[in-house]
Design a protein around this motif. Structure first.
Motif, PDB file in Angstrom:
ATOM      1  N   LYS A   1       7.505  -1.053  -2.921  1.00  0.00           N
ATOM      2  CA  LYS A   1       7.453  -2.336  -2.222  1.00  0.00           C
ATOM      3  C   LYS A   1       8.710  -2.522  -1.392  1.00  0.00           C
ATOM      4  O   LYS A   1       9.788  -2.100  -1.774  1.00  0.00           O
ATOM      5  CB  LYS A   1       7.327  -3.502  -3.212  1.00  0.00           C
ATOM      6  CG  LYS A   1       6.136  -3.411  -4.135  1.00  0.00           C
ATOM      7  CD  LYS A   1       4.846  -3.590  -3.387  1.00  0.00           C
ATOM      8  CE  LYS A   1       3.695  -3.573  -4.387  1.00  0.00           C
ATOM      9  NZ  LYS A   1       2.424  -3.508  -3.766  1.00  0.00           N
TER      10      LYS A   1
ATOM     11  N   ASP B   1      10.187  -7.580   1.336  1.00  0.00           N
ATOM     12  CA  ASP B   1       9.296  -8.741   1.368  1.00  0.00           C
ATOM     13  C   ASP B   1       8.219  -8.676   0.291  1.00  0.00           C
ATOM     14  O   ASP B   1       7.346  -9.541   0.221  1.00  0.00           O
ATOM     15  CB  ASP B   1       8.652  -8.877   2.753  1.00  0.00           C
ATOM     16  CG  ASP B   1       7.891  -7.631   3.180  1.00  0.00           C
ATOM     17  OD1 ASP B   1       7.939  -6.618   2.449  1.00  0.00           O
ATOM     18  OD2 ASP B   1       7.255  -7.668   4.248  1.00  0.00           O
ATOM     19  N   GLY B   2       8.239  -7.640  -0.562  1.00  0.00           N
ATOM     20  CA  GLY B   2       7.262  -7.509  -1.637  1.00  0.00           C
ATOM     21  C   GLY B   2       5.967  -6.846  -1.222  1.00  0.00           C
ATOM     22  O   GLY B   2       5.052  -6.728  -2.020  1.00  0.00           O
ATOM     23  N   LYS B   3       5.887  -6.407   0.014  1.00  0.00           N
ATOM     24  CA  LYS B   3       4.685  -5.752   0.517  1.00  0.00           C
ATOM     25  C   LYS B   3       4.960  -4.263   0.691  1.00  0.00           C
ATOM     26  O   LYS B   3       6.100  -3.863   0.908  1.00  0.00           O
ATOM     27  CB  LYS B   3       4.276  -6.350   1.863  1.00  0.00           C
ATOM     28  CG  LYS B   3       3.925  -7.806   1.798  1.00  0.00           C
ATOM     29  CD  LYS B   3       3.581  -8.321   3.169  1.00  0.00           C
ATOM     30  CE  LYS B   3       3.292  -9.808   3.126  1.00  0.00           C
ATOM     31  NZ  LYS B   3       3.047 -10.349   4.457  1.00  0.00           N
ATOM     32  N   PRO B   4       3.906  -3.435   0.626  1.00  0.00           N
ATOM     33  CA  PRO B   4       4.134  -2.007   0.899  1.00  0.00           C
ATOM     34  C   PRO B   4       4.467  -1.787   2.370  1.00  0.00           C
ATOM     35  O   PRO B   4       4.215  -2.631   3.223  1.00  0.00           O
ATOM     36  CB  PRO B   4       2.800  -1.346   0.526  1.00  0.00           C
ATOM     37  CG  PRO B   4       1.803  -2.436   0.468  1.00  0.00           C
ATOM     38  CD  PRO B   4       2.540  -3.709   0.238  1.00  0.00           C
TER      39      PRO B   4
ATOM     40  N   ASN C   1      -3.601  -1.197   3.433  1.00  0.00           N
ATOM     41  CA  ASN C   1      -4.527  -1.739   4.425  1.00  0.00           C
ATOM     42  C   ASN C   1      -3.860  -2.114   5.733  1.00  0.00           C
ATOM     43  O   ASN C   1      -4.546  -2.459   6.684  1.00  0.00           O
ATOM     44  CB  ASN C   1      -5.243  -2.963   3.849  1.00  0.00           C
ATOM     45  CG  ASN C   1      -6.077  -2.583   2.651  1.00  0.00           C
ATOM     46  OD1 ASN C   1      -6.687  -1.525   2.620  1.00  0.00           O
ATOM     47  ND2 ASN C   1      -6.085  -3.442   1.645  1.00  0.00           N
ATOM     48  N   LYS C   2      -2.538  -2.081   5.785  1.00  0.00           N
ATOM     49  CA  LYS C   2      -1.819  -2.406   7.015  1.00  0.00           C
ATOM     50  C   LYS C   2      -1.560  -1.096   7.766  1.00  0.00           C
ATOM     51  O   LYS C   2      -0.486  -0.514   7.684  1.00  0.00           O
ATOM     52  CB  LYS C   2      -0.511  -3.120   6.698  1.00  0.00           C
ATOM     53  CG  LYS C   2       0.166  -3.711   7.893  1.00  0.00           C
ATOM     54  CD  LYS C   2       1.389  -4.504   7.499  1.00  0.00           C
ATOM     55  CE  LYS C   2       2.046  -5.092   8.725  1.00  0.00           C
ATOM     56  NZ  LYS C   2       3.267  -5.809   8.404  1.00  0.00           N
TER      57      LYS C   2
END
Length: 146
Positions: free
Chosen positions: A99, A102-105, A134-135
């Motif tokens: 992560k 920002d806590g996102k992959p 998914n990004k």
């Protein structure tokens, strides 16, 4: 340029020279410019891929994205490391587990060669989706048409 000729008044005294010789500075700057011009193209992506052209705008990025490249032979690379089809799901799971601040992959940039078949790109995108990444951004070359 004015020249200072010695006069008879101050025989033992020397006046400081008030002119700066900029020739060495210019020489050093030109050498540095040539070095940067030669090394800058070498700092781009490590895998040679002929990207398709598009009129899309550049993307904003907060953190360094992971680049997945597929060359014209169908070989998959994560950044510059070659990955086999069997290893790909495990590598993508490891990327998804990391992560960012920002806590996102991390964002995924998918680069596919122009000569590549649609099926191979879709298989890699399916593996990305299965891993929870998914990004995904598909990269292209900027088009000269406006």
């Amino acid at each position: 340029m004015a020249m200072h000729l010695p006069s008879g008044k101050g025989r033992g005294r020397r006046t400081p020279m008030a002119e700066i010789n900029v020739t060495p500075l210019v020489d050093v700057m030109l050498v540095l410019l040539i070095i940067f011009m030669v090394t800058a193209p070498l700092l781009t992506a490590g895998v040679q891929v002929n990207l398709p052209e598009s009129r899309a705008k550049a993307l904003d990025q907060e953190q360094k994205p992971v680049q997945i490249s597929i060359d014209d032979k169908g070989q998959v690379f994560i950044d510059t490391d070659a990955v086999s089809d069997a290893e790909l799901p495990a590598k993508l799971e490891a990327i998804a587990a990391k992560k960012g601040p920002d806590g996102k992959p991390a964002a995924i940039y998918l680069r596919g060669d122009t000569a590549l078949g649609y099926g191979k790109v879709m298989r890699v995108m399916g593996e990305l989706n299965q891993a929870g990444l998914n990004k995904v951004s598909l990269l292209t070359e900027p088009s000269d048409q406006r």
